[in-house]
Design a protein around this motif. Structure first.
Motif, PDB file in Angstrom:
ATOM      1  N   LEU A 135       0.817  -1.210   0.000  1.00  0.00           N
ATOM      2  CA  LEU A 135       0.000   0.000   0.000  1.00  0.00           C
ATOM      3  C   LEU A 135       0.854   1.266   0.000  1.00  0.00           C
ATOM      4  N   SER A 136       1.929   1.265   0.766  1.00  0.00           N
ATOM      5  CA  SER A 136       2.803   2.423   0.814  1.00  0.00           C
ATOM      6  C   SER A 136       3.474   2.666  -0.532  1.00  0.00           C
ATOM      7  N   CYS A 137       3.952   1.600  -1.154  1.00  0.00           N
ATOM      8  CA  CYS A 137       4.577   1.734  -2.473  1.00  0.00           C
ATOM      9  C   CYS A 137       3.565   2.179  -3.523  1.00  0.00           C
ATOM     10  N   LEU A 138       2.363   1.634  -3.459  1.00  0.00           N
ATOM     11  CA  LEU A 138       1.316   2.018  -4.399  1.00  0.00           C
ATOM     12  C   LEU A 138       0.967   3.501  -4.251  1.00  0.00           C
ATOM     13  N   CYS A 139       0.827   3.952  -3.025  1.00  0.00           N
ATOM     14  CA  CYS A 139       0.522   5.366  -2.793  1.00  0.00           C
ATOM     15  C   CYS A 139       1.666   6.266  -3.264  1.00  0.00           C
ATOM     16  N   ALA A 140       2.901   5.852  -3.021  1.00  0.00           N
ATOM     17  CA  ALA A 140       4.042   6.647  -3.481  1.00  0.00           C
ATOM     18  C   ALA A 140       4.053   6.747  -5.002  1.00  0.00           C
TER      19      ALA A 140
ATOM     20  N   LEU B  58       3.914  21.584  -2.133  1.00  0.00           N
ATOM     21  CA  LEU B  58       3.278  20.548  -1.320  1.00  0.00           C
ATOM     22  C   LEU B  58       3.253  19.203  -2.042  1.00  0.00           C
ATOM     23  N   HIS B  59       2.988  19.209  -3.341  1.00  0.00           N
ATOM     24  CA  HIS B  59       2.985  17.953  -4.088  1.00  0.00           C
ATOM     25  C   HIS B  59       4.377  17.342  -4.165  1.00  0.00           C
ATOM     26  N   ILE B  60       5.389  18.161  -4.341  1.00  0.00           N
ATOM     27  CA  ILE B  60       6.769  17.650  -4.373  1.00  0.00           C
ATOM     28  C   ILE B  60       7.138  17.074  -3.017  1.00  0.00           C
ATOM     29  N   LEU B  61       6.821  17.779  -1.937  1.00  0.00           N
ATOM     30  CA  LEU B  61       7.129  17.281  -0.593  1.00  0.00           C
ATOM     31  C   LEU B  61       6.410  15.975  -0.290  1.00  0.00           C
ATOM     32  N   CYS B  62       5.144  15.878  -0.679  1.00  0.00           N
ATOM     33  CA  CYS B  62       4.396  14.639  -0.449  1.00  0.00           C
ATOM     34  C   CYS B  62       4.989  13.484  -1.242  1.00  0.00           C
ATOM     35  N   ALA B  63       5.359  13.718  -2.481  1.00  0.00           N
ATOM     36  CA  ALA B  63       5.943  12.658  -3.304  1.00  0.00           C
ATOM     37  C   ALA B  63       7.270  12.181  -2.719  1.00  0.00           C
ATOM     38  N   VAL B  64       8.099  13.104  -2.279  1.00  0.00           N
ATOM     39  CA  VAL B  64       9.391  12.735  -1.704  1.00  0.00           C
ATOM     40  C   VAL B  64       9.209  11.992  -0.386  1.00  0.00           C
ATOM     41  N   CYS B  65       8.359  12.513   0.484  1.00  0.00           N
ATOM     42  CA  CYS B  65       8.143  11.874   1.792  1.00  0.00           C
ATOM     43  C   CYS B  65       7.532  10.492   1.652  1.00  0.00           C
ATOM     44  N   TRP B  66       6.537  10.351   0.797  1.00  0.00           N
ATOM     45  CA  TRP B  66       5.880   9.057   0.630  1.00  0.00           C
ATOM     46  C   TRP B  66       6.837   8.033   0.028  1.00  0.00           C
ATOM     47  N   SER B  67       7.667   8.469  -0.898  1.00  0.00           N
ATOM     48  CA  SER B  67       8.665   7.567  -1.478  1.00  0.00           C
ATOM     49  C   SER B  67       9.683   7.150  -0.423  1.00  0.00           C
ATOM     50  N   PHE B  68      10.087   8.085   0.417  1.00  0.00           N
ATOM     51  CA  PHE B  68      11.033   7.787   1.484  1.00  0.00           C
ATOM     52  C   PHE B  68      10.456   6.766   2.463  1.00  0.00           C
ATOM     53  N   VAL B  69       9.205   6.937   2.835  1.00  0.00           N
ATOM     54  CA  VAL B  69       8.542   5.991   3.743  1.00  0.00           C
ATOM     55  C   VAL B  69       8.435   4.612   3.101  1.00  0.00           C
ATOM     56  N   ALA B  70       8.098   4.560   1.817  1.00  0.00           N
ATOM     57  CA  ALA B  70       7.993   3.279   1.124  1.00  0.00           C
ATOM     58  C   ALA B  70       9.344   2.563   1.119  1.00  0.00           C
ATOM     59  N   ILE B  71      10.413   3.292   0.880  1.00  0.00           N
ATOM     60  CA  ILE B  71      11.756   2.689   0.873  1.00  0.00           C
ATOM     61  C   ILE B  71      12.115   2.178   2.262  1.00  0.00           C
ATOM     62  N   ILE B  72      11.792   2.930   3.294  1.00  0.00           N
ATOM     63  CA  ILE B  72      12.070   2.485   4.668  1.00  0.00           C
ATOM     64  C   ILE B  72      11.319   1.190   4.973  1.00  0.00           C
ATOM     65  N   TYR B  73      10.037   1.123   4.596  1.00  0.00           N
ATOM     66  CA  TYR B  73       9.260  -0.099   4.822  1.00  0.00           C
ATOM     67  C   TYR B  73       9.852  -1.285   4.080  1.00  0.00           C
TER      68      TYR B  73
END
Length: 69
Positions: free
Chosen positions: A14-19, A42-57
């Motif tokens: 789900l995290s990867c899909l959302c990213a 805001l869109h750039i920050l969300c894309a970067v943060c969500w991708s970072f979280v997906a990589i951590i998971y």
């Protein structure tokens, strides 16, 4: 007394899909143009943060699999 939290494959998917969806959203906004610079930031920050979280998971899940083997 630190308890390690297990990472679920469902959370990773789900995290990867959302990213990926958010990055596609960002690309669509770049191709169609922005009228508001705050929205762009805001869109750039969300894309970067969500991708970072997906990589951590992903790394946590791979570490969990390695430790259980």
């Amino acid at each position: 007394m630190e308890e390690k939290k297990k990472v679920s494959i469902v959370v990773i998917i789900l995290s990867c899909l959302c990213a990926v969806l958010w990055i596609i959203n960002l690309i669509m906004h770049f191709t169609h143009g922005y009228t508001d610079s705050v929205q762009l930031i805001l869109h750039i920050l969300c894309a970067v943060c969500w991708s970072f979280v997906a990589i951590i998971y992903i790394f946590r899940y791979l570490k969990l699999i390695k430790n259980n083997s």
